[in-house]
Scaffold this motif. Structure first.
Motif, PDB file in Angstrom:
ATOM      1  N   THR A 300      91.671  32.628  47.918  1.00  0.00           N
ATOM      2  CA  THR A 300      90.403  32.523  47.181  1.00  0.00           C
ATOM      3  C   THR A 300      90.667  32.373  45.692  1.00  0.00           C
ATOM      4  OG1 THR A 300      89.118  33.735  48.810  1.00  0.00           O
ATOM      5  CG2 THR A 300      88.311  33.803  46.566  1.00  0.00           C
ATOM      6  N   THR A 442      83.242  29.633  46.859  1.00  0.00           N
ATOM      7  CA  THR A 442      84.411  29.258  47.669  1.00  0.00           C
ATOM      8  C   THR A 442      84.402  29.987  49.009  1.00  0.00           C
ATOM      9  OG1 THR A 442      85.786  30.985  46.704  1.00  0.00           O
ATOM     10  CG2 THR A 442      85.881  28.823  45.655  1.00  0.00           C
ATOM     11  N   SER A 443      83.510  30.931  49.181  1.00  0.00           N
ATOM     12  CA  SER A 443      83.490  31.675  50.438  1.00  0.00           C
ATOM     13  C   SER A 443      83.090  30.801  51.623  1.00  0.00           C
ATOM     14  CB  SER A 443      82.540  32.863  50.340  1.00  0.00           C
ATOM     15  OG  SER A 443      81.238  32.399  50.140  1.00  0.00           O
ATOM     16  N   ASP A 452      90.436  31.974  53.609  1.00  0.00           N
ATOM     17  CA  ASP A 452      90.186  32.632  52.321  1.00  0.00           C
ATOM     18  C   ASP A 452      89.754  34.074  52.576  1.00  0.00           C
ATOM     19  OD1 ASP A 452      87.685  32.128  53.394  1.00  0.00           O
ATOM     20  OD2 ASP A 452      86.762  31.992  51.424  1.00  0.00           O
TER      21      ASP A 452
END
Ligand code: ARG
Length: 500
Positions: A300, A442-443, A452
């Motif tokens: 991440t 970004t999750s 991630d």
């Protein structure tokens, strides 16, 4: 990031500084690309995909993907001189992965259906299977026709999904079998429809559940191979026939049923704190599951930092192009291109952009997922960053430019030395906010099966059937990072204010 040369802290950005930052950034990106693409194997690699939440066929055991399907494919690889590489992804993405050449073979307890046959080729079948109903033991008055009026959980895109939809009602679709089971256990649904053997594993693990004996369907599992690889299909079928004849296939299946029945989740009657302690151990300590969070966190951060840099770089370019156009009337064509970029990127969800970049644009190359994610999030963030920087530039008094020009500076120097530093100072809070949004955005990287932080929590959840701790742990980690980022930004702002 805070030390990045890409925006000024004390001194105004000089042209050389900007150039150095650009070169540095490109070098770092290339280095990442090269290490990501490095291959060590001399044997040809066979890339298999599965959805590893389907014991005994595929599951994650001690951090590795194991199960009857991987065992069979490994044997086929050994007999044909391939190196095996396995990747875990949502079941709904598996057929497409084979179709687009992202993977060579899908082995995931896949039922042969006419519809799927139109997209990929199936090998000869290797297992007979069926769909079965699971209910809670307390449901003593179960009737099949109740399925028409009550919610039923299924795994998205499976034959169970299709069957329930066709015969009873729109099912409740979950991403993987553990969630299908969790929905049943927590009374969100009346029944669950799952493939027979995985259903048997679940019933054995969860004494509160009951597996009904009547099969709903009669199915066969086979491996899926791209229609463009008849050679590979041929090899698989020949080897499968050999393995059938020499008894290997039967042995792998029989052994697998015992080996991969999964660890029984503890059903303890304990007080709150006692239970929390047990769950903590189960979710983070046993099988070193904390590693999923640690590794996920690394990914991440890597994706976020490089996406921010990519976004800043693109944002600068676009903002300067657009405001130069607005201020001087030059650059009409680049300005139009920038506008299209902004419209498309800001008008569509980032998940869709990510999926398009992965499955369509990089569809037929094998590019490292981290690179794909950085590209997608960087391009996405660039659009927002551009508008933030442009707002900063346009908010300055036009007199500033004239002042610069009358001092004999060129337009470019005026932009670099006078306008941009002030603009950046003004929009720093907005930029900081964009970075924080990006970190959390970004999750969704899990959509392309990138492991991630969020996905790390999901993996733990799917292994321990425990929602609370993995989800809370992931949330806390994001929160801490965001708080750290915010504090850092506040410091920077204060420093800039002092240096005015
Ligand atoms: N046999 C069913 C189907 O092909 C379900 C397969 C699900 N497999 C998995 N690994 N989750 O639709």
């Amino acid at each position: 990031m805070a030390e990045s040369n890409s925006f000024p802290q004390k001194k105004p950005t000089s042209r050389a500084g900007l150039r150095r930052a650009t070169i540095l950034f490109c070098a770092a990106f290339l280095a990442l690309l090269f290490t990501a693409c490095e291959k060590t194997a001399e044997k040809p690699v066979l890339r298999m995909v599965c959805n590893a939440n389907f014991p005994p066929y595929e599951l994650v055991m001690d951090g590795k993907i194991a199960g009857i399907d991987p065992d069979i494919i490994r044997e086929i690889c050994d007999r044909n001189g391939y190196e095996l590489e396995i990747e875990n992804m949502p079941f709904g993405a598996i057929i497409a992965a084979v179709q687009t050449g992202k993977a060579d073979v899908a082995a995931s307890g896949i039922t042969v259906t006419e519809e799927r046959k139109t997209k990929i080729n199936f090998t000869d079948p290797y297992v007979n299977a069926s769909q079965r109903i699971l209910i809670r033991r307390e449901t003593t008055d179960f009737k099949l026709e109740n399925l028409k009026h009550n919610p039923v959980s299924v795994q998205e895109g499976t034959t169970g999904d299709m069957f329930v939809k066709e015969h009873y009602r729109e099912p409740e679709r979950y991403k993987n079998v553990p969630e299908v089971i969790q929905a049943l256990k927590t009374k969100k649904v009346y029944a669950a429809v799952v493939d027979q053997e995985p259903a048997e594993v679940e019933a054995a693990k969860n004494p509160d559940l009951l597996l009904l004996p009547e099969p709903l369907t009669s199915e066969e599992y086979a491996f899926a191979i791209s229609k463009e690889r008849p050679d590979l299909l041929q090899k698989f079928n020949v080897t499968l026939r050999q393995m059938q004849a020499d008894g290997t296939l039967a042995k792998i299946k029989a052994d697998g049923k015992i080996k991969y029945a999964g660890d029984k989740s503890a059903t303890v009657e304990a007080g709150f704190w006692e239970k929390l302690k047990i769950d903590f151990r189960l979710n983070f300590i046993d099988g070193k599951r904390y590693r999923y969070l640690l590794d996920g966190f690394g990914i991440t951060m890597l994706v976020t930092v490089f996406s921010i840099l990519t976004g800043l770089f693109l944002g600068f370019l676009v903002a300067v192009t657009r405001s130069t156009h607005d201020l001087t009337g030059k650059y009409s064509f680049p300005d139009a291109v920038c506008k299209i970029y902004l419209t498309i990127i800001r008008g569509t969800p980032v998940v869709i952009q990510l999926l398009i970049i992965y499955f369509v644009i990089f569809g037929s190359f094998n590019v490292n997922k981290i690179i794909v994610a950085i590209t997608a999030f960087g391009i996405n963030s660039g659009a927002y960053t551009a508008e933030i920087i442009r707002a900063g530039i346009m908010s300055l008094d036009r007199g500033q430019i004239e002042a610069g020009r009358s001092l004999g500076l060129s337009y470019r120097l005026t932009m670099m030395r006078i306008i941009l530093p002030q603009a950046l100072k003004n929009v720093l809070p907005a930029l900081g906010n964009e970075f924080i949004v990006l970190l959390k955005e970004t999750s969704v990287a899990g959509f392309i099966a990138l492991e991630d932080l969020t996905k790390g929590g999901d993996i733990i959840r799917s292994q321990t059937y425990n929602a609370f701790l993995p989800l809370v742990a992931v949330a806390v980690i994001y929160l801490v990072v965001v708080m750290f980022f915010s504090a850092l930004l506040r410091k920077m702002e204060a420093k800039l204010q002092k240096n005015r």
